[in-house]
Motif scaffolding. Structure first.
Motif, PDB file in Angstrom:
ATOM      1  N   GLU A 264       0.827  -1.207   0.000  1.00 41.92           N
ATOM      2  CA  GLU A 264       0.000   0.000   0.000  1.00 41.92           C
ATOM      3  C   GLU A 264       0.864   1.262   0.000  1.00 41.92           C
ATOM      4  O   GLU A 264       0.579   2.235  -0.710  1.00 41.92           O
ATOM      5  N   GLU A 267       2.579   1.706  -3.388  1.00 41.11           N
ATOM      6  CA  GLU A 267       1.695   2.307  -4.390  1.00 41.11           C
ATOM      7  C   GLU A 267       1.595   3.812  -4.201  1.00 41.11           C
ATOM      8  O   GLU A 267       1.549   4.586  -5.164  1.00 41.11           O
ATOM      9  N   LYS A 271       2.618   6.995  -6.702  1.00 41.53           N
ATOM     10  CA  LYS A 271       1.755   8.161  -6.940  1.00 41.53           C
ATOM     11  C   LYS A 271       2.462   9.471  -6.617  1.00 41.53           C
ATOM     12  O   LYS A 271       2.149  10.517  -7.187  1.00 41.53           O
ATOM     13  N   ALA A 303       3.854  -5.702  -6.713  1.00 45.31           N
ATOM     14  CA  ALA A 303       2.832  -4.651  -6.685  1.00 45.31           C
ATOM     15  C   ALA A 303       3.191  -3.452  -7.559  1.00 45.31           C
ATOM     16  O   ALA A 303       2.324  -2.890  -8.243  1.00 45.31           O
ATOM     17  N   VAL A 304       4.467  -3.049  -7.586  1.00 41.31           N
ATOM     18  CA  VAL A 304       4.799  -1.777  -8.244  1.00 41.31           C
ATOM     19  C   VAL A 304       6.073  -1.825  -9.087  1.00 41.31           C
ATOM     20  O   VAL A 304       6.500  -0.800  -9.624  1.00 41.31           O
ATOM     21  N   ASP A 307       6.534   0.147 -12.255  1.00 45.28           N
ATOM     22  CA  ASP A 307       6.219   1.576 -12.223  1.00 45.28           C
ATOM     23  C   ASP A 307       7.281   2.427 -11.545  1.00 45.28           C
ATOM     24  O   ASP A 307       7.249   3.652 -11.671  1.00 45.28           O
TER      25      ASP A 307
END
Length: 394
Positions: A264, A267, A271, A303-304, A307
């Motif tokens: 979490e 992420e 952002k 998860a990321v 990115d």
């Protein structure tokens, strides 16, 4: 008095640790080589790596090997950076300068801590390659902004924001040793200093014995006594992602977020527009009972990982550990205690040795696993069932 072995007899990071333990005063050695509360997370960071087993390949061309890659676009000799560590200049006189020079010579990144003994300007004066600066978010906004501006003026190529230090974890050894600002001159500490002639001799040769990034830069902080009261009030428990955005805007350059342990938060790091995140439990110095970082790495990469660049620290003591982290998706690693042991043991030469040991172990292990280029290594080099997966903590 223990006589330190010649450097050519040093074959692993543990050898450096043993020498550092004899040469560095207990107060400062324990500051580096300790964790919070029961130290279970600190120990688990290392032991979790040992559970991961490697596949050996044979009759594979092992010539022309390369461990070179990039970290946030910067070319590096291996996917390893020197982590920001507080009080580095108390492991050995002018410690941050020496470590930065060793990193530059080896072509790996160096990170300077807000809580360093040598200042931002000291590092910039004694090196020619841009370094990274790690920012603790303080309540004093004028100091915070000025520190960011100083890092920009020094040509730092990235800003590391540490997110897991809103409150301090309790480290029992620091309390028992009387570690404070200024240090308490107890009888035990004075007697211990008398057994550390190597450390004392070098410390007498330097003028840098305070927090160079704070004293003379924070309002009304001019010496160690005023520093103590200022520091006690400065770590900001209200730190939020809004603060990260504000710092990013003022900095205007590359941002690395340190202290991510959950998908979490990873992420949210994406952002925020950060360039990299570091899976880190602060070397087991904050939340005791947290998982080992290598165990959490696959979950965060899953998860990321596409990115943002995912790195990790905590528990790395060898080139094999670096290779295992890379195989599990880390595009960079950071070493703290591994280089501090070398610094405390032999000064600049010890940091050179630590980096050389890790590089050699990384290179040789990569070859035994059937690869000539670090960039082709993936989790296929790991024995199934011995390494953590993304489902481990779901």
């Amino acid at each position: 008095m223990i006589v330190a072995p010649p450097l050519e007899k040093i074959t692993c990071i543990e050898d450096l640790r043993r020498v550092a333990k004899h040469r560095v005063p207990n107060m400062f050695y324990d500051y580096a080589d300790s964790g919070s509360w029961t130290e279970s997370t600190y120990r688990n960071n290392e032991t979790a790596f040992r559970e991961i087993k490697l596949k050996q390949r044979v009759a594979v061309d092992m010539s022309g090997r390369s461990t070179q890659t990039t970290m946030i676009g910067e070319k590096v000799a291996m996917p390893v950076a020197i982590a920001p560590t507080g009080l580095t200049g108390m492991q050995h006189a002018d410690g941050e300068i020496l470590a930065a020079q060793a990193a530059e010579a080896f072509d790996v990144p160096f990170s300077l801590s807000t809580m360093s003994v040598c200042s931002i300007e000291d590092i910039a004066t004694h090196t020619s390659k841009p370094f990274w600066f790690q920012l603790y978010v303080m309540k004093d906004q004028a100091f915070l902004n000025n520190t960011i501006d100083r890092a920009k003026a020094a040509g730092c190529s990235a800003l590391i924001i540490t997110l897991d230090l809103q409150v301090l974890g309790q480290r029992h050894k620091d309390i028992k040793n009387g570690l404070s600002t200024p240090p308490k001159p107890t009888i035990a500490n004075m007697l211990n200093l008398a057994t550390k002639p190597y450390w004392c001799w070098h410390m007498l040769q330097t003028k840098r014995r305070s927090f160079g990034n704070i004293v003379g830069h924070a309002k009304n902080v001019s010496d160690l006594s005023s520093l103590s009261s200022w520091t006690a009030e400065q770590f900001d428990p209200s730190l939020s992602w809004d603060d990260v955005a504000r710092i990013k805007d003022r900095w205007g350059g590359k941002i690395i977020l340190k202290g991510i342990m959950e998908p979490e938060d990873a992420e949210l790091a994406v952002k925020s527009g950060a360039d990299a995140l570091i899976v880190s439990n602060h070397g087991g110095r904050q939340l005791d009972g947290a998982p080992a970082t290598i165990d959490k790495l696959p979950q965060i990469v899953d998860a990321v990982g596409s990115d943002i660049e995912v790195w990790m620290d905590s528990g790395i003591r060898s080139g094999q550990d670096v290779l295992k982290a890379w195989a599990l998706g880390a595009r960079g690693t950071m070493i703290g205690r591994a280089f501090l042991y070398g610094l405390g043991a032999y000064g600049r030469a010890g940091v050179d040795k630590a980096l050389s040991l890790i590089h050699n172990e990384l290179d040789v292990t990569m070859a035994f696993c059937g690869h000539r280029d670090i960039n082709t290594v993936n989790r296929d080099i790991l024995l199934p069932g011995t390494y953590p997966t993304a489902d481990l903590y779901r």
